[in-house]
Scaffold this active site. Structure first.
Site, PDB file in Angstrom:
ATOM      1  N   HIS A  90       0.817  -1.225   0.000  1.00 60.62           N
ATOM      2  CA  HIS A  90       0.000   0.000   0.000  1.00 60.62           C
ATOM      3  C   HIS A  90       0.847   1.270   0.000  1.00 60.62           C
ATOM      4  O   HIS A  90       0.363   2.344   0.343  1.00 60.62           O
ATOM      5  CB  HIS A  90      -0.971   0.000   1.188  1.00 60.62           C
ATOM      6  N   CYS A 142       3.044  13.806  -6.851  1.00 61.39           N
ATOM      7  CA  CYS A 142       2.069  14.708  -7.472  1.00 61.39           C
ATOM      8  C   CYS A 142       1.050  13.862  -8.236  1.00 61.39           C
ATOM      9  O   CYS A 142       1.420  12.990  -9.027  1.00 61.39           O
ATOM     10  CB  CYS A 142       2.771  15.672  -8.423  1.00 61.39           C
ATOM     11  N   CYS A 157       4.273  21.420 -11.360  1.00 60.81           N
ATOM     12  CA  CYS A 157       3.126  21.678 -12.250  1.00 60.81           C
ATOM     13  C   CYS A 157       1.918  22.289 -11.536  1.00 60.81           C
ATOM     14  O   CYS A 157       0.899  22.542 -12.175  1.00 60.81           O
ATOM     15  CB  CYS A 157       2.712  20.372 -12.941  1.00 60.81           C
ATOM     16  N   SER A 175      -6.906  -7.457   9.777  1.00 62.53           N
ATOM     17  CA  SER A 175      -8.275  -7.970   9.839  1.00 62.53           C
ATOM     18  C   SER A 175      -8.581  -8.822   8.605  1.00 62.53           C
ATOM     19  O   SER A 175      -9.647  -9.418   8.512  1.00 62.53           O
ATOM     20  CB  SER A 175      -9.274  -6.811   9.947  1.00 62.53           C
TER      21      SER A 175
END
Ligand code: NAD
Ligand code: ZN
Length: 252
Positions: free
Chosen positions: A124, A132, A160, A199
């Site tokens: 993750h 960005c 940007c 979990s």
């Protein structure tokens, strides 16, 4: 078997030489980082907090981003340190028995404890980097949080002008294919799959347990609360991770 760590560990566990570990937020609660779904979990206390890690809300709402950066800052100030659970997995690696360490956590505490970067797969992502959402430019969390502290509540990309977020996988985002492939391979190629402090409700991480069992591995679940995989596990331990994990991975 469900409950305590057995007095005598089963031979299939002590003899295991290729253990793939999957960790979740529960291994870091003893370092002071709340989990999501446990009794003191972030979502258990505030169901609205799920929005902070849901891409659609994050991109659409500057207020969500401001709250999110403040939470990241509070966590950085708390300066969490690895605990006995993280260190037990370093021991497992030193024994030469760790095939891979797949973590759903974004806190970097496995590496801080001393686990090798090549064996840790952050499925993750990591909170230590910032990306960005428009141009993909990467910076460090420190730089972004310094800007928040200096008065930019929602710092924008310096390249940007796009929206910045931590390099973590939010709900509504794809996982990195390269990482998923490495985790799948590690689940399919182990003699024991050890799920710790999760979990087992988030996919595809939870599905790794199915892959492991389907490939012939034994399954060990170490989690305070029941999981959907307990019925298929060879051993379920409900004792706190900080005390149970060091005993489970002790060298024979
Ligand atoms: P989860 O919150 O769904 O489940 C954590 C489980 O750990 C709970 O069932 C709880 O009972 C158990 N637990 C907590 N402390 C324990 C302890 N000391 N001993 C034994 N069991 C304990 O966590 P999850 O399955 O990892 O899924 C949540 C998602 O949130 C993941 O994707 C993860 O990336 C993210 N998250 C990460 C962190 C972190 O990086 N530390 C923290 C919160 C959430
Ligand atoms: Zn950009």
């Amino acid at each position: 078997m469900t409950g305590a760590v057995p007095e005598t560990l089963p031979e299939w566990l002590t003899a295991a030489r290729r253990i793939t570990v999957l960790t979740g937020a529960g291994i870091s609660t003893e370092s002071g980082i709340p989990d999501y779904r446990g009794p003191n979990g972030v979502w258990t206390r505030d169901p609205d907090a799920e929005k902070l890690v849901t891409l659609g809300y994050y991109l659409a709402d500057p207020e969500i981003r401001r709250r999110s950066w403040l939470l990241r800052r509070a966590m950085q100030d708390a300066d969490p340190q690895p605990n006995a659970g993280h260190r037990a997995l370093v021991d497992l690696e030193r024994q030469g028995r760790l095939r891979a360490l797949v973590t759903q956590n974004i806190d970097g505490l496995h590496q801080a404890a001393g686990s090798s970067g090549e064996l840790v797969h952050e499925i993750h992502g990591t909170v230590h980097e910032v990306v960005c959402t428009d141009c993909g430019d990467r910076t460090t969390i420190r730089e972004a949080l310094d800007r928040v502290a200096a008065g930019e509540p929602d710092p924008e990309c310096r390249v940007c002008g796009g929206i910045l977020k931590t390099a973590t996988v939010y709900f509504g985002q794809m996982l990195e294919e390269r990482v998923v492939e490495a985790c799948t391979a590690a689940a399919a190629d182990c003699d024991v799959f050890l799920a710790v402090g999760t979990s087992l409700q988030v996919w595809p991480a939870a599905g790794l347990a199915d892959i492991a069992v389907g490939s012939g591995a034994r399954l060990v679940v170490v989690n305070a609360e029941p999981t959907p995989y307990d019925w298929t596990a060879d051993l379920v331990v409900r004792e706190p991770i900080g005390t149970s994990l060091p005993r489970l991975v002790a060298a024979d």
